[in-house]
Motif scaffolding. Structure first.
Motif, mmCIF file in Angstrom:
data_model
loop_
_atom_site.group_PDB
_atom_site.id
_atom_site.type_symbol
_atom_site.label_atom_id
_atom_site.label_comp_id
_atom_site.label_asym_id
_atom_site.label_seq_id
_atom_site.Cartn_x
_atom_site.Cartn_y
_atom_site.Cartn_z
ATOM 1 N N GLY A 7 24.236 73.984 57.214
ATOM 2 C CA GLY A 7 24.717 75.162 56.216
ATOM 3 C C GLY A 7 23.628 75.686 55.498
ATOM 4 N N THR A 8 22.923 74.879 55.008
ATOM 5 C CA THR A 8 21.447 75.397 54.207
ATOM 6 C C THR A 8 20.653 76.279 55.157
ATOM 7 N N LEU A 9 20.458 75.957 56.441
ATOM 8 C CA LEU A 9 19.561 76.755 57.233
ATOM 9 C C LEU A 9 20.283 78.056 57.567
ATOM 10 N N LEU A 58 22.358 79.659 55.622
ATOM 11 C CA LEU A 58 22.521 80.538 54.672
ATOM 12 C C LEU A 58 21.136 80.916 54.353
ATOM 13 N N LEU A 59 19.875 80.429 54.709
ATOM 14 C CA LEU A 59 18.442 80.913 54.703
ATOM 15 C C LEU A 59 18.272 81.768 55.732
ATOM 16 N N ASN A 60 19.078 81.769 56.853
ATOM 17 C CA ASN A 60 18.289 82.382 57.891
ATOM 18 C C ASN A 60 19.616 83.517 58.364
ATOM 19 N N GLN A 61 20.439 84.094 57.244
ATOM 20 C CA GLN A 61 21.645 84.822 57.645
ATOM 21 C C GLN A 61 20.989 86.071 58.048
ATOM 22 N N ARG A 62 21.611 86.887 58.980
ATOM 23 C CA ARG A 62 21.303 88.292 59.254
ATOM 24 C C ARG A 62 22.594 89.254 58.855
ATOM 25 N N GLY A 63 22.414 90.599 58.803
ATOM 26 C CA GLY A 63 23.491 91.348 58.721
ATOM 27 C C GLY A 63 23.546 91.861 57.274
ATOM 28 N N LYS A 64 22.491 91.621 56.302
ATOM 29 C CA LYS A 64 22.541 92.175 54.973
ATOM 30 C C LYS A 64 22.318 93.605 55.039
ATOM 31 N N VAL A 65 22.905 94.044 53.893
ATOM 32 C CA VAL A 65 22.886 95.385 53.571
ATOM 33 C C VAL A 65 21.666 95.759 52.940
ATOM 34 N N ASN A 90 30.761 87.210 52.920
ATOM 35 C CA ASN A 90 31.913 87.005 53.849
ATOM 36 C C ASN A 90 32.317 85.505 53.891
ATOM 37 N N ALA A 91 33.264 84.984 54.525
ATOM 38 C CA ALA A 91 33.682 83.580 54.632
ATOM 39 C C ALA A 91 32.653 82.677 54.792
ATOM 40 N N LYS A 92 31.769 83.039 55.897
ATOM 41 C CA LYS A 92 30.543 82.210 56.322
ATOM 42 C C LYS A 92 29.589 82.035 55.249
ATOM 43 N N MET A 93 29.458 83.024 54.493
ATOM 44 C CA MET A 93 28.504 82.928 53.443
ATOM 45 C C MET A 93 28.849 82.106 52.340
ATOM 46 N N ARG A 94 30.161 82.067 52.039
ATOM 47 C CA ARG A 94 31.017 81.404 51.201
ATOM 48 C C ARG A 94 30.808 79.862 51.406
ATOM 49 N N ASN A 95 30.846 79.609 52.660
ATOM 50 C CA ASN A 95 30.903 78.178 52.951
ATOM 51 C C ASN A 95 29.311 77.793 53.125
ATOM 52 N N SER A 109 28.196 77.120 49.448
ATOM 53 C CA SER A 109 28.551 75.653 49.156
ATOM 54 C C SER A 109 27.644 74.671 49.410
ATOM 55 N N SER A 110 27.464 74.716 50.814
ATOM 56 C CA SER A 110 26.482 73.737 51.529
ATOM 57 C C SER A 110 25.252 73.667 50.872
ATOM 58 N N PHE A 111 24.698 74.786 50.386
ATOM 59 C CA PHE A 111 23.257 74.687 49.940
ATOM 60 C C PHE A 111 23.271 74.041 48.661
ATOM 61 N N SER A 112 24.283 74.346 47.691
ATOM 62 C CA SER A 112 24.349 73.783 46.601
ATOM 63 C C SER A 112 24.606 72.316 46.604
ATOM 64 N N GLN A 113 25.207 71.553 47.668
ATOM 65 C CA GLN A 113 25.335 70.096 47.929
ATOM 66 C C GLN A 113 24.085 69.584 48.385
ATOM 67 N N PHE A 114 23.144 70.464 49.214
ATOM 68 C CA PHE A 114 21.899 70.110 49.587
ATOM 69 C C PHE A 114 21.187 69.871 48.397
#
Length: 550
Positions: free
Chosen positions: A539-541, A543-550, A511-516, A519-524
């Motif tokens: 943004g990195t945190l 990404l690493l703590n996202q929920r709702g994965k299949v 989704n769009a949040k994952m995309r952003n 990108s933050s994680f790459s910059q970090f």
């Protein structure tokens, strides 16, 4: 001997018993042979003292098939269990070194002293090296993960046997060269099928006999006796690596055939090694090195000093000293302990050397000593020969000269010597002779070869700790040293994730949040400034703590 020993179908009946008879020479072969009879001939006398049937194509295939079956159990043994057989082999080689050296001398022609120095000693060194260092070289290596998203993983690089290794070996070092590859292949857990030169079958069968005596399991090692057709048959089998030592033309064919089937190859295809003598060299020492480096094994060494370039300032003195030493060399049968230089391997090799010499002389080269066939000594003897007034474009300088011809060229300086040394299709090795070691190292870095020796020659081939091989038309891959063992292994990466309650941030769904966040994680991870890293922590945190994965 029955049909299922580790050397089954590899030791053949003798049609004419002319002397030493290998043990177990009773098993008759069947099938269509790859060629005619294979003769073991004494180059010093021309005496054929042993004959064997050539193996058939079907028998070659059967050897590989049996080796494939045997490899499963052999490869499952621990390293230490496989190494026991090599230790026993080394003990046996040491105890029988004179017997083995005499056999090599009878079949190859080299002086008995050289058989001990260049065949027995390096073989023992190779076995000792791989037994001692193999466990460290093959130990699984931890792979730390730099990426923060992978910190829960524990990775390792492990090494596993390839399977069945086919070795096609030459006649000039019929004991050392094959065992320098057989030892790492076996201790790594592979099985081996060896096709030796048709000129030195008995030396290869001696290896098989020794392995049988130490109790090596059936079909772990086998020998295929035959001519070039037997080698072609082996190269066409479904092997897991092919190790070939021989001519450039045949090596190319082996490589092309293997590439079509995605089989890795190791090729050692000869050389035209340069020896560069600088004006500050110790000329007494350098001329003795040149003498041995060119005429040892009657000049039949891939790494022999085949072209010598001497700075003009010391050229005449170098040549004078060298010619004096060449004239003192004692030509004769290898069995005589006082012989310095033995015969060439076959009369046709003498013909080839004579042709190269005639071509050089016709183009203006001058013979300072030697230059004659010595039929009074035997059919394969040729005098050690020194040539001057040689140009870099003569065949004797461009082709690989496999015999006792030594062309010497005067050069203006080290730059000109480097130019001529690199002006060849070959790139096996070279040597530099100087009292300025720092300068020698600097020049060595500019030589287009696989190895450079400073103030020595040839010795690196028998150095168990160092990898050996060339570049350009001199070959591909390496034998000996760490690479000689690692090339006999398949590298595998094993990665274990220790945390299974968090799904990966790159898994579905997107989704769009994952995309952003990615990108933050790459910059970090890779931003150059501290501020870039800090502002991308949120943004990195996420990404690493996202929920709702299949």
């Amino acid at each position: 001997m029955n049909d299922h020993t580790s050397t089954a179908d590899t030791i053949y009946p003798v049609s004419k018993d002319r002397g030493l008879k290998p043990d177990g020479a009773q098993q008759r072969t069947t099938g269509v042979p790859t060629g005619g009879r294979v003769q073991s001939l004494n180059p010093a006398t021309g005496e054929v003292w042993q004959e064997y049937d050539s193996i058939s194509v079907e028998q070659v295939q059967a050897l590989v098939a049996r080796a494939r079956v045997a490899q499963k159990e052999w490869g499952a043994l621990a390293f230490e269990q496989r190494a026991v057989y090599l230790r026993k082999l080394a003990d046996l080689v040491l105890a029988r070194q004179m017997e083995i050296a005499q056999l090599v001398t009878r079949e190859n022609g080299k002086p008995i002293f050289e058989a001990l120095v260049t065949e027995i000693m390096p073989t023992l060194d190779f076995i000792h090296y791989y037994r001692k260092h193999g466990p460290v070289l093959l130990r699984p290596k931890r792979v730390p993960h730099a990426n923060w998203a992978l910190k829960t993983k524990r990775g390792k690089i492990v090494h596993e046997p390839l399977g069945v290794v086919g070795i096609i070996s030459p006649w000039n070092y019929p004991f050392m060269l094959p065992l320098g590859t057989i030892a790492p292949a076996l201790v790594a857990g592979n099985t081996v099928v060896l096709k030796p030169s048709e000129f030195t079958p008995s030396s290869a069968l001696k290896i098989a006999e020794l392995f049988k005596e130490v109790g090596l399991p059936e079909n772990v090692f086998a020998v295929a006796i035959g001519d070039g057709a037997a080698g072609a048959a082996l190269a066409q089998c479904q092997l897991d690596r092919i190790v070939f030592t021989g001519s450039v033309a045949t090596g190319r064919k082996v490589a092309l055939s293997a590439t079509e089937r995605l089989i890795p190859v190791t090729l050692e295809l000869g050389g035209s090694d340069a020896m560069i003598v600088l004006r500050d060299a110790n000329l007494d020492y350098a001329t003795s090195g040149a003498l041995w480096g060119r005429f040892m094994n009657c000049g039949q060494s891939c790494v022999a000093a085949k072209r010598i370039f001497v700075e003009r300032e010391v050229f005449e003195l170098f040549v004078e000293k060298l010619v004096h030493k060449v004239q003192q060399l004692r030509l004769g049968k290898g069995e005589d302990p006082t012989t310095d230089v033995g015969p060439l391997i076959r009369p046709r090799q003498v013909d080839a050397i004579e042709a190269q010499l005639r071509g050089a002389v016709a183009s203006g080269a001058r013979v300072l000593c030697g230059g004659k066939r010595r039929m009074d000594l035997g059919p394969c003897f040729f005098e050690p020969t020194v040539l001057v007034e040689v140009t870099p474009k003569m065949n004797v300088m461009c082709e690989e000269t496999f015999g006792p011809l030594l062309p010497i060229v005067a050069v203006k300086d080290a730059e000109e010597a480097l130019h001529y040394a690199n002006d060849t299709d070959f790139g096996l090795s070279a040597s530099i002779w100087t009292s300025d070691i720092k300068r020698g190292r600097a020049l060595a870095s500019r030589l287009e070869v696989g190895a450079v020796l400073i103030n020595d020659v040839i010795a690196h081939v028998g150095t168990s700790e160092a990898s050996y091989g060339g570049i350009k038309s001199s070959g591909l891959g390496r034998t000996h040293g760490p690479e000689g063992l690692l090339d006999m292994m398949r590298t595998k990466f094993v990665d274990v994730d220790t945390v299974t309650f968090l799904r990966k941030p790159w898994w579905f769904r997107y989704n769009a949040k994952m995309r952003n966040n990615i990108s933050s994680f790459s910059q970090f991870m890779h931003g150059r400034s501290l501020w870039t890293k800090v502002k991308n922590i949120p943004g990195t945190l996420r990404l690493l703590n996202q929920r709702g994965k299949v």
